[in-house]
Every structure is written in structure tokens, then in C-alpha cells.
Design a protein around this motif. Structure first.
Motif, PDB file in Angstrom:
ATOM      1  N   VAL A 162       0.834  -1.208   0.000  1.00 49.62           N
ATOM      2  CA  VAL A 162       0.000   0.000   0.000  1.00 49.62           C
ATOM      3  C   VAL A 162       0.864   1.252   0.000  1.00 49.62           C
ATOM      4  CG1 VAL A 162      -1.691   1.301   1.345  1.00 49.62           C
ATOM      5  CG2 VAL A 162      -1.946  -1.161   1.086  1.00 49.62           C
ATOM      6  N   HIS A 163       1.936   1.243   0.784  1.00 52.65           N
ATOM      7  CA  HIS A 163       2.835   2.401   0.835  1.00 52.65           C
ATOM      8  C   HIS A 163       3.481   2.652  -0.521  1.00 52.65           C
ATOM      9  CE1 HIS A 163       6.834   4.263   1.464  1.00 52.65           C
ATOM     10  NE2 HIS A 163       6.179   5.026   2.322  1.00 52.65           N
ATOM     11  N   ASP A 164       3.986   1.606  -1.140  1.00 52.34           N
ATOM     12  CA  ASP A 164       4.628   1.781  -2.440  1.00 52.34           C
ATOM     13  C   ASP A 164       3.633   2.229  -3.506  1.00 52.34           C
ATOM     14  OD1 ASP A 164       6.992   1.062  -1.321  1.00 52.34           O
ATOM     15  OD2 ASP A 164       7.046  -0.968  -2.138  1.00 52.34           O
ATOM     16  N   ALA A 165       2.418   1.702  -3.444  1.00 51.90           N
ATOM     17  CA  ALA A 165       1.408   2.113  -4.418  1.00 51.90           C
ATOM     18  C   ALA A 165       1.071   3.590  -4.267  1.00 51.90           C
ATOM     19  CB  ALA A 165       0.151   1.257  -4.264  1.00 51.90           C
ATOM     20  N   ARG A 166       0.975   4.063  -3.033  1.00 56.08           N
ATOM     21  CA  ARG A 166       0.696   5.484  -2.816  1.00 56.08           C
ATOM     22  C   ARG A 166       1.830   6.350  -3.366  1.00 56.08           C
ATOM     23  NH1 ARG A 166      -0.015   5.303   2.244  1.00 56.08           N
ATOM     24  NH2 ARG A 166       2.080   5.921   2.891  1.00 56.08           N
ATOM     25  N   GLU A 167       3.077   5.932  -3.133  1.00 57.46           N
ATOM     26  CA  GLU A 167       4.210   6.697  -3.645  1.00 57.46           C
ATOM     27  C   GLU A 167       4.245   6.695  -5.167  1.00 57.46           C
ATOM     28  OE1 GLU A 167       6.277   8.513  -1.811  1.00 57.46           O
ATOM     29  OE2 GLU A 167       5.005   7.982  -0.095  1.00 57.46           O
ATOM     30  N   LEU A 168       3.892   5.563  -5.761  1.00 58.74           N
ATOM     31  CA  LEU A 168       3.881   5.483  -7.229  1.00 58.74           C
ATOM     32  C   LEU A 168       2.834   6.417  -7.821  1.00 58.74           C
ATOM     33  CD1 LEU A 168       4.521   4.076  -9.991  1.00 58.74           C
ATOM     34  CD2 LEU A 168       2.761   2.417  -9.396  1.00 58.74           C
ATOM     35  N   LEU A 169       1.619   6.390  -7.281  1.00 61.91           N
ATOM     36  CA  LEU A 169       0.526   7.147  -7.881  1.00 61.91           C
ATOM     37  C   LEU A 169       0.686   8.654  -7.715  1.00 61.91           C
ATOM     38  CD1 LEU A 169      -2.478   4.850  -6.903  1.00 61.91           C
ATOM     39  CD2 LEU A 169      -1.246   4.962  -9.081  1.00 61.91           C
ATOM     40  N   ARG A 170       1.458   9.078  -6.725  1.00 67.12           N
ATOM     41  CA  ARG A 170       1.685  10.509  -6.575  1.00 67.12           C
ATOM     42  C   ARG A 170       3.101  10.911  -6.973  1.00 67.12           C
ATOM     43  NH1 ARG A 170       1.481  11.153   0.044  1.00 67.12           N
ATOM     44  NH2 ARG A 170       3.508  10.217   0.523  1.00 67.12           N
ATOM     45  N   ALA A 171       3.729  10.078  -7.802  1.00 66.40           N
ATOM     46  CA  ALA A 171       5.090  10.387  -8.250  1.00 66.40           C
ATOM     47  C   ALA A 171       5.144  11.649  -9.092  1.00 66.40           C
ATOM     48  CB  ALA A 171       5.662   9.200  -9.039  1.00 66.40           C
ATOM     49  N   ARG A 187      -6.943   7.464  -8.124  1.00 70.05           N
ATOM     50  CA  ARG A 187      -7.731   7.315  -6.894  1.00 70.05           C
ATOM     51  C   ARG A 187      -8.588   6.060  -6.940  1.00 70.05           C
ATOM     52  NH1 ARG A 187      -8.968  12.248  -6.430  1.00 70.05           N
ATOM     53  NH2 ARG A 187      -7.345  12.660  -4.868  1.00 70.05           N
ATOM     54  N   LEU A 188      -9.119   5.733  -8.105  1.00 67.69           N
ATOM     55  CA  LEU A 188      -9.947   4.529  -8.223  1.00 67.69           C
ATOM     56  C   LEU A 188      -9.094   3.269  -8.042  1.00 67.69           C
ATOM     57  CD1 LEU A 188     -12.920   4.018  -8.681  1.00 67.69           C
ATOM     58  CD2 LEU A 188     -12.483   3.817 -11.129  1.00 67.69           C
ATOM     59  N   TRP A 189      -7.906   3.244  -8.627  1.00 67.49           N
ATOM     60  CA  TRP A 189      -7.001   2.107  -8.439  1.00 67.49           C
ATOM     61  C   TRP A 189      -6.612   1.976  -6.963  1.00 67.49           C
ATOM     62  CZ3 TRP A 189      -5.256  -1.843 -11.439  1.00 67.49           C
ATOM     63  CH2 TRP A 189      -5.513  -1.772 -12.808  1.00 67.49           C
ATOM     64  N   TRP A 190      -6.359   3.129  -6.337  1.00 71.14           N
ATOM     65  CA  TRP A 190      -5.926   3.118  -4.941  1.00 71.14           C
ATOM     66  C   TRP A 190      -7.012   2.542  -4.033  1.00 71.14           C
ATOM     67  CZ3 TRP A 190      -2.336   3.490  -1.369  1.00 71.14           C
ATOM     68  CH2 TRP A 190      -2.668   3.929  -0.085  1.00 71.14           C
ATOM     69  N   LEU A 191      -8.245   2.983  -4.220  1.00 69.67           N
ATOM     70  CA  LEU A 191      -9.337   2.473  -3.402  1.00 69.67           C
ATOM     71  C   LEU A 191      -9.560   0.982  -3.634  1.00 69.67           C
ATOM     72  CD1 LEU A 191     -11.914   5.400  -3.773  1.00 69.67           C
ATOM     73  CD2 LEU A 191     -10.573   4.817  -1.736  1.00 69.67           C
ATOM     74  N   THR A 192      -9.437   0.550  -4.891  1.00 68.81           N
ATOM     75  CA  THR A 192      -9.627  -0.867  -5.198  1.00 68.81           C
ATOM     76  C   THR A 192      -8.531  -1.714  -4.564  1.00 68.81           C
ATOM     77  OG1 THR A 192     -10.623  -0.219  -7.303  1.00 68.81           O
ATOM     78  CG2 THR A 192      -9.987  -2.524  -7.058  1.00 68.81           C
ATOM     79  N   LEU A 193      -7.306  -1.227  -4.603  1.00 71.18           N
ATOM     80  CA  LEU A 193      -6.199  -1.961  -3.989  1.00 71.18           C
ATOM     81  C   LEU A 193      -6.433  -2.137  -2.495  1.00 71.18           C
ATOM     82  CD1 LEU A 193      -3.295  -3.154  -4.095  1.00 71.18           C
ATOM     83  CD2 LEU A 193      -2.474  -0.829  -3.657  1.00 71.18           C
ATOM     84  N   ARG A 194      -6.766  -1.077  -1.798  1.00 70.45           N
ATOM     85  CA  ARG A 194      -6.984  -1.177  -0.350  1.00 70.45           C
ATOM     86  C   ARG A 194      -8.167  -2.089  -0.035  1.00 70.45           C
ATOM     87  NH1 ARG A 194      -6.689   4.212   3.029  1.00 70.45           N
ATOM     88  NH2 ARG A 194      -6.786   2.563   4.592  1.00 70.45           N
ATOM     89  N   HIS A 195      -9.202  -1.996  -0.836  1.00 69.58           N
ATOM     90  CA  HIS A 195     -10.380  -2.830  -0.593  1.00 69.58           C
ATOM     91  C   HIS A 195     -10.047  -4.312  -0.740  1.00 69.58           C
ATOM     92  CE1 HIS A 195     -14.683  -3.708  -0.387  1.00 69.58           C
ATOM     93  NE2 HIS A 195     -14.512  -4.528  -1.407  1.00 69.58           N
ATOM     94  N   ARG A 196      -9.272  -4.646  -1.759  1.00 73.25           N
ATOM     95  CA  ARG A 196      -8.975  -6.059  -2.006  1.00 73.25           C
ATOM     96  C   ARG A 196      -7.935  -6.588  -1.016  1.00 73.25           C
ATOM     97  NH1 ARG A 196     -10.978  -8.542  -6.192  1.00 73.25           N
ATOM     98  NH2 ARG A 196      -9.301 -10.089  -6.130  1.00 73.25           N
ATOM     99  N   LEU A 197      -6.983  -5.785  -0.614  1.00 74.23           N
ATOM    100  CA  LEU A 197      -5.984  -6.250   0.346  1.00 74.23           C
ATOM    101  C   LEU A 197      -6.561  -6.366   1.752  1.00 74.23           C
ATOM    102  CD1 LEU A 197      -2.666  -4.463  -0.678  1.00 74.23           C
ATOM    103  CD2 LEU A 197      -3.507  -6.724  -1.296  1.00 74.23           C
ATOM    104  N   ASN A 198      -7.658  -5.664   2.034  1.00 72.46           N
ATOM    105  CA  ASN A 198      -8.290  -5.756   3.350  1.00 72.46           C
ATOM    106  C   ASN A 198      -9.408  -6.780   3.399  1.00 72.46           C
ATOM    107  OD1 ASN A 198      -6.660  -3.785   4.474  1.00 72.46           O
ATOM    108  ND2 ASN A 198      -8.018  -2.125   3.856  1.00 72.46           N
TER     109      ASN A 198
END
Length: 651
Positions: free
Chosen positions: A473-482, A491-502
Motif C-alpha cells: 500500500v505504501h509503495d502504491a501510494r508513492e507510485l501514484l503521486r510520483a 484514486r480509483l485504483w488506490w481504493l480498489t487496492l486497499r479494498h482487495r488487500l483488506n
């Protein structure tokens, strides 16, 4: 060493091999008889003695499996030669390839054949193997086959590839191949009982296991494990010293120790990262033939330690060397073609292959023939695209390491057109030797396969330790705001990632939906309809549609209006609201997630149907399909059949 000395040494090694094999067969027979005798006494404790011909039958069965299996496999290998082993490992023969790396391999093989004064073998490439490895097999000069992995072609420079190939020619020169082929057949016979027992224990196509077959398989596996262990020890005892001799021959042929030395250092680096393993299930059987076999304990290893081989080759133990993909273009001349064009003729491609036509005939080409050529060229290009997709998908699905999976997930989320995200990913991927290959494979995927691969990977990571998921999750956040901003797509990818990992084990949703008395989304109260409107307004930006001729509505509002009409809203004087910001999106999403599961399914179906209704030619774009699929995931709703068909079209 002279020819007769070669023959004498080869015969001596063959006799030693057969003697060791005989000793192992006797030991295996005694061990299995003892094991079965103990089992019989446990099952029939009151019995006196053993049944008639008990030990004779056991011995006959063992000899039938081991000796008979070794004889049968020897005959098969003699009939197929080295090419049979190459095909067994998934090798594809290359003769006049278009790929520059494969042409370089053919040229290096020709050079090493001249340097070693040995015949030129047939050349094969294991295109599904990313590890650095290779082997040579065959009984004589007539059936030699030299095989290397695709990883060796892509991660070794020319001097290093020469070192690898020269090592294999060292085995040819020292007449190791007949011994290796015999040993392969004998080991196959020794492990036959073990392999057959494992086969009986496996579930069938329906996932069911026959209890009786499983019990018999357990007994055979336990008894045959001794044969498997004996075969591994036999390979290790015979093979280790031959590797030192082949290494020395490689230095003699190439006149340098840097080539082979760097190959061994790169393999060593791969081992330290738990990468570079060969994936083919038969690789373990031919371990003694490979340049190196990673992952085995020293007792059962068929090769000396890498540090010892590097010390002997380089004079000292040099550190491991990263094996990154070659970035510089490779330019290699072709081997001479087997056929040449007739004088004054031009090449033409038709359904039957390559043919030659008169040069004057090209001036009378009709528009229909030109159209046929264009259609055929497009079809061939699409076939190549599908082939590249399948190859890339197969390699990606073999990645199992935590670092590999994390980089793969980030590559799937990354926008290929975003230079800042690409630079950030390049920096992070340096911790893995084949990181660049992961990104290349992701970009080779068809767009319809990226989202299913993302879901497969996140489903695996959902069961990983919490620390590993936090790192993702940390690396994904850093990538998307690079690039300094978070786009609606990010933002949609980010929410989907957190939803599926949780997600909970088994795929159960974390949010428990409330029970509503509404049977359709047209009955939603005003407050809940407002949340649906906000979420739909955010999703509308992913629905590309042609502009209306009257110019009354923006393209995105056409879709929004139709969706909200299904929700019971009067759109006469209503304007689509501004898409919500990050907090508003999360708030609206949380509210819609609390709707009953039937209402959520109807809402997703409405989004998808209206997207199809207003898309050009009724075909969704890949960005639209991915956005709709992620929203379905966020709402824990199955994909509507129309949307699911978008991802099945090319499978």
C-alpha cells in the motif's frame, strides 16, 4: 588425451556408473522388503511368518519398475537423441530466427564449434525460462542438441554467452554426454516408484481423491522416496567433478575466464535473491546436465558450490554480479539461408508460405490482391500480439517472491504514459535483477488482461502478513503521486487496492450491508440517491462518448442522465453535479456500500448497460471497462455478463 584414451576413460566411467546403479538397486530392494515386512507385521500381528513368495514378489516388482523403467527410458532416449531431452524441457529449435538474440546464439555456437573442433549441434531455446541456464544432450555427434534459456539470451552479453556455450562444448569434448544420457535413464528408473505414488495421491479433475488410491500412493511414495534419494545421490556423485573439467575447457576455448566467471557470478546473485529458478517440472530430472542447478542442498547437489567454481575460474572468489536485462540493441548477421531466390525473382508471402514470383508480375497487382495482403499482414500482426500476450502472462503468473509480486502489482497500476511514474518504478525495480522484464511483460499484456491479473495478484496478497500488505500500500501510494498529483484514475485504483488487500479470507466483504425494503434503485430515498448521484458523477468521467450534435449536454452527462433516470430522479432541470473530491468520493462510496446486495447489483448493471448503450459502436474502451470493473469490486458485486464478456474476448 588421445582418442583411445578417451574411449578407455569413457568405458571406465560407464562401468563405475553401472556398478553404483547395481548397488543402489540392491539397497533399494532390501529397504523396500524390510519396509513391507514391517507393514505386514503391523497389519497382521498374529500371523506366523510371511505369505509364500512374499519377498520374491516384492523383489520382482521393484526390479520391474526400476530396471525395466531404466531400459525403456534408455531406448526412448536413443531413439530421440538430444532433441528429445530438449523438447522434454520445452525447448524450441532455432535455425534462421528473426530475433537478434537467437541469431547471436547461433553465431556463438558456430564459433565455439570451430574453437573446440567439435560438431555443430542443433540449437534449442527454452523461451518460457527466465533463469540463466543451459545444457547439451545427445549420444553422438549425429544427435547433439544444445539448449539455453531465454533468460540467458536476454541477460548475458556476448562474451558471457560464449562462456556458457563453451562450457557445454567442454562436456561434448570430454565425452560426458553418453554417460549423462545413461545416468538420466537410470535415475528415471530409480524414481519411477516415487513418481507413480505421487500420481496416485493427486486429486482428479474434479478435485476429489480416491481414498484407496491415495493410500496405495502413500505406500509407494514412502517406499519410492528411497529410490528418489538414491538417484539424487548417484547424480551428485558422478556429476560434480565433470563440471570442473567443463569449466576448464570453456576457458581454453574462449581464451578468457571473464565470460564464464561472470555467468557464474550472475547465477550466484540470482540465487541470493531466491530468483532465477527454472520452472519446468522436468528440470529436476535433468539437473546433472544443466549449467547449474539452484536450490539444492550440498549433499544432493549435482554441481559444486558456485563460490568454489568461481574461485577456480577467476583465481579468487569474486562477489555476485547483478544480471539485468540487456538494454543495448543486439545486431547479429544471419546464418546463410538454405534457399536462395531465383535470378530476377521477388519474395511473396501467401497462405502456403514463402514463394518466389517474377519481378514483372508485381506491376499487375490488383486492388483485391493488395487488400488481401493488408488483411493477412494485420492478421499475422494480431497473432504475434496474442502470442506475446500469452508468453508474458505465463511468465508473470510464475512470479512468487514478495518483491516480485509487489513490483508486478505496481506495474499493473502504473500509467504507461506517465513518465514520472515510470522513472519512480525504474528506481524501485533495481532491487530485483529481472525487474525490467516484469515491466516489459506487463506492457506486452493485452489491455483486457491487466485487470484480471491485478485481481489474481491481490487475491494472493490478501492472505500475506500485515507488514507485507502495508509495504504494498505504501509503495502504491508513492507510485501514484510520483508526478505530484492524484488523477481520478489513480484514486480509483488506490481504493480498489486497499479494498482487495483488506478483504477477509474467502472473499467475504468487510462492510456488512444494511437490510432495505426497496426492491429497485428507482425506490431509493432522496438521501441515498444523492450518494448514488455523487458516485455516478465521479464514474462519468471514465465513459467516453461522442459529442451530441445539438451540443446541449456534455458527453459525460448523457450517460449520467440515463443512469439517474433509472434511479427515479427527474432529469428535466437537473445538471450533473461536480465530481466529488477524495473525501466526498470515500463518503459516497461508503454509503452506497451499505445498500442491499440486490440494489448494488442492479446499480452496477445500470452503469454497465448505459455505458454500452452510449459507447461508439457499442464497444467499451479498456479504460471504461476497468473503471466499471473496479466499481463492481468496491461494491462487492459480481460482474454483469456484458462487462465480463469484454475480458473473455481474447482468452
Amino acid at each position: 588425451m588421445r582418442f583411445r584414451q578417451h574411449q578407455g576413460a569413457a568405458q571406465t566411467r560407464t562401468i563405475q556408473l553401472m556398478l553404483w546403479f547395481g548397488v543402489l538397486v540392491v539397497a533399494l530392494t532390501l529397504a523396500i522388503n524390510l519396509l513391507l515386512a514391517l507393514v505386514y507385521k503391523l497389519v497382521v500381528p498374529t500371523g506366523f511368518g510371511f505369505p509364500n513368495l512374499f519377498f520374491e514378489t516384492n523383489t520382482a516388482v521393484v526390479l520391474l519398475f526400476v530396471v525395466g523403467g531404466a531400459i525403456v527410458e534408455t531406448q526412448r532416449l536413443r531413439a530421440g537423441g538430444g532433441a528429445r531431452v530438449a523438447h522434454w524441457l520445452g525447448g524450441v529449435e532455432v535455425t534462421d530466427p528473426d530475433d537478434a538474440l537467437e541469431r547471436r546464439l547461433l553465431n556463438v555456437v558456430d564459433e565455439m564449434a570451430i574453437a573446440s573442433a567439435q560438431p555443430v549441434p542443433r540449437v534449442f531455446v527454452m523461451r518460457r525460462e527466465d533463469a540463466i541456464n543451459g545444457f547439451v544432450a545427445g549420444w553422438s555427434a549425429d544427435d547433439l542438441a544444445l539448449t539455453v534459456t531465454r533468460g540467458a539470451l536476454e541477460r548475458l552479453n556476448r562474451a558471457e554467452l560464449q562462456g556458457l556455450v563453451a562450457h557445454e562444448f567442454g562436456h561434448i569434448k570430454e565425452d560426458d554426454l553418453p554417460l549423462s544420457m545413461r545416468m538420466l535413464a537410470l535415475v528415471w528408473g530409480l524414481s519411477l516408484i516415487h513418481g507413480y505414488g505421487q500420481t496416485l495421491m493427486r486429486p482428479n479433475q474434479d478435485g476429489q481423491v480416491n481414498p484407496l488410491a491415495w493410500l496405495v500412493g502413500l505406500v509407494l511414495t514412502a517406499a519410492g522416496w528411497l529410490g528418489w534419494l538414491a538417484g539424487r545421490i548417484l547424480q551428485a556423485a558422478i556429476s560434480r567433478q565433470r563440471e570442473f573439467l567443463a569449466d576448464a575447457s570453456a576457458i581454453q576455448f574462449t581464451r578468457t575466464s571473464d565470460g564464464l566467471g561472470n555467468v557464474l557470478r550472475k547465477i550466484w546473485h540470482d540465487q541470493k535473491l531466491l530468483a532465477g529458478r527454472m520452472q519446468h517440472p522436468a528440470a529436476e530430472m535433468v539437473a546433472a546436465m544443466l549449467l547449474h542447478e539452484p536450490g539444492q542442498t550440498h549433499l544432493l547437489a549435482c554441481h559444486p558450490r558456485l563460490s568454489e567454481r568461481i574461485r577456480r575460474v577467476c583465481g579468487t572468489v569474486l562477489p555476485p554480479l547483478p544480471a539485468r536485462l540487456l538494454r543495448e540493441p543486439v545486431s547479429e548477421p544471419r546464418r546463410p539461408r538454405a534457399t536462395t531466390a531465383p535470378e530476377g525473382a521477388l519474395a511473396a508471402v501467401n497462405d502456403g508460405g514463402l514463394t518466389w514470383v517474377s519481378a514483372g508480375a508485381t506491376t499487375s497487382a490488383t486492388p483485391a490482391s493488395v487488400q488481401h495482403d493488408l488483411i493477412q499482414a494485420h492478421s499475422e500482426g494480431w497473432s504475434a500480439r496474442l502470442h506475446a500476450d500469452r508468453e508474458a502472462l505465463a511468465r508473470l503468473q510464475r512470479l512468487q517472491g514478495p518483491t516480485e509480486q509487489r513490483l508486478l502489482l505496481l506495474a499493473l497500476m502504473m500509467d504507461p504514459a506517465n513518465g514520472a511514474e515510470r522513472r519512480w518504478w525504474d528506481v524501485r525495480s533495481q532491487e530485483l535483477t529481472h525487474g525490467a522484464r516484469i515491466l516489459d511483460d506487463v506492457q506486452a499484456l493485452l489491455p483486457q488482461h491487466r485487470m484480471p491479473e491485478f485481481e489474481r495478484l491481490t487475491a494472493q496478497l490478501a492472505g500475506a502478513p500485515i507488514a507485507q500488505r502495508r509495504q504494498v500500500v505504501h509503495d502504491a501510494r508513492e507510485l501514484l503521486r510520483a508526478d505530484g498529483r492524484i488523477s481520478p484514475r489513480d484514486r480509483l485504483w488506490w481504493l480498489t487496492l486497499r479494498h482487495r488487500l483488506n478483504a477477509q479470507p474467502g472473499g467475504a466483504p468487510l462492510i456488512l450491508p444494511l437490510t432495505h425494503h426497496h426492491e429497485d434503485i428507482s425506490d431509493l430515498p432522496e438521501a441515498e440517491r444523492a450518494y448514488v448521484a455523487a458516485l455516478s458523477a465521479y464514474l462519468a468521467r471514465f465513459i467516453p462518448m461522442p459529442e451530441r450534435a445539438d451540443g446541449v449536454h456534455p458527453a459525460s452527462q448523457v450517460w449520467y442522465d440515463q443512469v439517474m433516470q433509472r434511479c427515479g430522479e427527474d432529469m428535466a432541470d437537473t445538471v450533473m453535479p461536480q465530481p466529488p473530491d477524495a473525501d466526498g468520493l470515500v463518503h459516497a462510496l461508503s454509503a452506497v456500500q451499505e445498500l442491499g446486495w440486490v440494489l448494488r447489483a442492479i446499480l452496477v448493471k445500470s452503469w454497465v448497460e448505459e455505458a454500452f448503450n452510449h459507447s461508439p459502436q457499442g464497444l467499451l474502451s479498456d479504460e471504461t471497462a476497468d473503471a466499471l470493473r473496479m466499481c463492481a469490486c468496491l461494491l462487492d458485486t459480481p460482474l454483469p455478463p456484458m462487462l465480463e464478456a469484454h475480458y473473455r474476448a481474447t482468452r
